[in-house]
Design a protein around this motif. Structure first.
Motif, short mmCIF file in Angstrom:
data_model
loop_
_atom_site.label_atom_id
_atom_site.label_comp_id
_atom_site.label_asym_id
_atom_site.label_seq_id
_atom_site.Cartn_x
_atom_site.Cartn_y
_atom_site.Cartn_z
N PHE A 78 0.76 -1.21 0.01
CA PHE A 78 -0.01 -0.03 -0.02
C PHE A 78 1.00 1.25 -0.04
O PHE A 78 0.61 2.21 -0.55
CB PHE A 78 -0.91 0.15 1.15
N ASN A 79 1.84 1.10 0.79
CA ASN A 79 2.82 2.41 1.04
C ASN A 79 3.61 2.64 -0.51
O ASN A 79 3.82 3.67 -0.76
CB ASN A 79 3.81 2.24 1.95
N ARG A 80 4.03 1.55 -0.99
CA ARG A 80 4.80 1.66 -2.38
C ARG A 80 3.80 2.23 -3.55
O ARG A 80 4.16 3.31 -4.15
CB ARG A 80 4.97 0.28 -2.88
N PHE A 81 2.42 1.86 -3.52
CA PHE A 81 1.65 2.74 -4.41
C PHE A 81 0.94 3.83 -4.03
O PHE A 81 0.32 4.39 -4.86
CB PHE A 81 0.60 1.50 -5.12
N ASN A 82 0.76 3.76 -2.93
CA ASN A 82 -0.10 5.04 -2.36
C ASN A 82 0.43 5.70 -1.13
O ASN A 82 -0.07 5.92 -0.21
CB ASN A 82 -1.49 4.29 -2.16
N GLY A 83 1.78 5.92 -1.43
CA GLY A 83 2.55 6.22 -0.13
C GLY A 83 2.51 7.69 0.24
O GLY A 83 1.86 8.23 1.16
N SER A 84 3.22 8.48 -0.51
CA SER A 84 3.65 9.75 -0.18
C SER A 84 2.51 10.65 -0.81
O SER A 84 2.53 11.85 -0.52
CB SER A 84 4.95 10.02 -0.73
N ASP A 85 1.42 10.31 -1.51
CA ASP A 85 0.56 10.95 -2.26
C ASP A 85 -0.21 11.77 -1.35
O ASP A 85 0.13 12.28 -0.27
CB ASP A 85 -0.11 10.13 -3.22
N TRP A 86 -1.55 11.79 -1.42
CA TRP A 86 -2.57 12.73 -1.18
C TRP A 86 -2.86 12.14 0.17
O TRP A 86 -3.17 12.76 1.31
CB TRP A 86 -3.49 12.76 -1.94
N VAL A 87 -3.20 10.94 0.43
CA VAL A 87 -3.67 10.05 1.52
C VAL A 87 -2.56 9.80 2.38
O VAL A 87 -1.59 9.05 2.31
CB VAL A 87 -4.28 8.93 1.28
N GLU A 88 -2.23 10.54 3.35
CA GLU A 88 -1.07 10.39 4.37
C GLU A 88 -1.86 9.49 5.34
O GLU A 88 -2.81 9.32 5.52
CB GLU A 88 -0.58 11.71 5.11
N ASP A 89 -0.49 8.82 6.16
CA ASP A 89 -1.03 8.03 7.29
C ASP A 89 -1.58 8.70 8.48
O ASP A 89 -0.93 8.55 9.48
CB ASP A 89 0.25 6.85 7.65
N SER A 90 -2.51 9.68 8.22
CA SER A 90 -2.82 10.39 9.32
C SER A 90 -4.13 9.71 10.16
O SER A 90 -4.42 10.40 11.25
CB SER A 90 -3.51 11.66 8.61
N ALA A 91 -4.10 8.84 9.92
CA ALA A 91 -5.27 8.02 10.76
C ALA A 91 -4.53 7.93 12.20
O ALA A 91 -5.10 7.37 13.18
CB ALA A 91 -5.60 6.64 10.45
N ALA A 92 -3.34 8.33 12.13
CA ALA A 92 -2.64 8.14 13.45
C ALA A 92 -2.64 7.31 14.35
O ALA A 92 -3.83 7.06 14.85
CB ALA A 92 -2.89 9.59 14.38
#
Ligand code: SAH
Length: 328
Positions: free
Chosen positions: A25-39
């Motif tokens: 998931f990080n590889r394909f959707n990592g640094s983009d718009w959806v951050e891992d903000s679910a903290a």
């Protein structure tokens, strides 16, 4: 699909497979718009972990409990492309780890933005810092440094070990009057802590406009005034023309990104350039087995390790600028 909606892709996994799915998931959707903000439910770039079990720090326990790894993509062709890549990657992973098909569904943007709140409670870090969600009223001791946060979609609530390691390092390495910069500020948490420890001026940058907005709001929430001599927040990464300006710099990103920032892969200047001679750089977001790669990049830029902290698999390294590598 309406604006304000996201596509959630979820897969239920256990043990080892969870790490592999998070990485995918990080590889394909990592640094983009959806951050891992679910903290706290997050582990790296774009993956969110939800577990039926949580440790004392609010982190999901992988392995013993049922874990659902989720990621979110924006509707539209780009999101669809990411979704396809993820589905194909999962198909390959299923050859190695048995796991069910991923489930995709449309969710409201706000659901995502608020999901992390369930696990977010006031917490004490280091000796004096009390991080608290803006909506809680915790008991405060006179010597407490209270930081109130509403991170929105930005990363940095203190629920993640990497943030806590940085906050504790700031307490030890920031002296009143130090100039401080925070590259990848997210919610602004580290800059606000540094300002409350007496640092100034404080600069905060982030490539993500959502982070910039959250950081500005959080600064106001903590009565920290914005401006060149107080807290300066700007969208971007390593500013140019600031050679040797900052006594302390913190960057809580990921090992690979830190190496790129040090080596000048993304920006015209190295992360070491704006650091003052004998200044300290706090590097965090480093998984234990990636510390060597960060340390050798640091050494290439005249930086020497002076402190190292660890929580779970995460490391924060504090390095000192011992040599001026001739940055103008
Ligand atoms: N400093 C906060 C947030 C860390 S999350 C804390 O310690 O909790 C990492 C942040 O770095 C994200 O907000 C992301 O948008 C930002 N980021 C990622 N790559 C970056 C880069 N190359 N330059 C600047 N910021 C970056």
């Amino acid at each position: 699909m309406n604006a304000g909606e996201l596509v959630e892709i979820a897969v239920e996994v256990d043990g080892e497979a969870a790490e592999a799915v998070v990485e995918l998931f990080n590889r394909f959707n990592g640094s983009d718009w959806v951050e891992d903000s679910a903290a706290g439910e997050a582990s790296g770039g774009g993956a969110v972990l939800e577990s039926t079990g949580y440790d004392d720090f609010g982190n999901p326990v992988v392995g013993e409990y049922k874990t659902v790894v989720k990621t979110y993509v924006k509707p539209g062709p780009r999101g669809l492309r990411i979704q396809r890549q993820i589905e194909e990657g999962l198909w390959r992973l299923r050859l190695l780890y048995p796991m069910p098909e991923p489930v995709a569904r449309t969710v409201k943007d706000e659901d995502w933005a608020h999901a992390w709140k369930r696990h977010y409670k006031p917490m004490r870090i280091g000796r004096r810092v009390l991080l608290t969600p803006a909506w809680e009223e915790p008991d405060v001791l006179p010597e407490d440094i209270v930081v109130r946060l509403e991170p929105g979609m930005a990363f940095g609530t203190g629920l993640h070990p990497t943030t806590r390691l940085c906050v504790a390092a700031l307490e030890d390495w920031v002296r009143p009057g130090d100039s401080f910069m925070d590259v990848g500020t997210g919610s602004g948490v580290l800059s606000i802590v540094a300002a409350k420890l007496g640092a100034g001026p404080v600069w905060a940058t982030d490539i993500d406009p959502l982070a910039i907005r959250a950081a500005r709001e959080n600064a106001a929430r903590n009565d920290i005034s914005l401006g060149n001599d107080a807290l300066h927040i700007e969208q971007g990464s390593i500013p140019e023309g600031q050679a040797g300006r900052f006594e302390v710099i913190a960057a809580n990103i990921l090992a690979e990104v830190l190496v790129g920032l040090l080596d000048g892969t993304y920006e015209k200047v190295s992360l070491a350039e704006p650091l003052a001679l004998e200044g300290h750089l706090i590097l965090s977001g480093i998984l234990e087995d990636k510390s060597e790669m960060v340390m050798s990049a640091a050494a290439r830029h005249g930086l020497k390790e002076v402190d190292r902290r660890q929580e779970a698999d995460w490391l924060a390294l504090v390095v000192r600028k011992e040599h001026d590598m001739g940055y103008a």
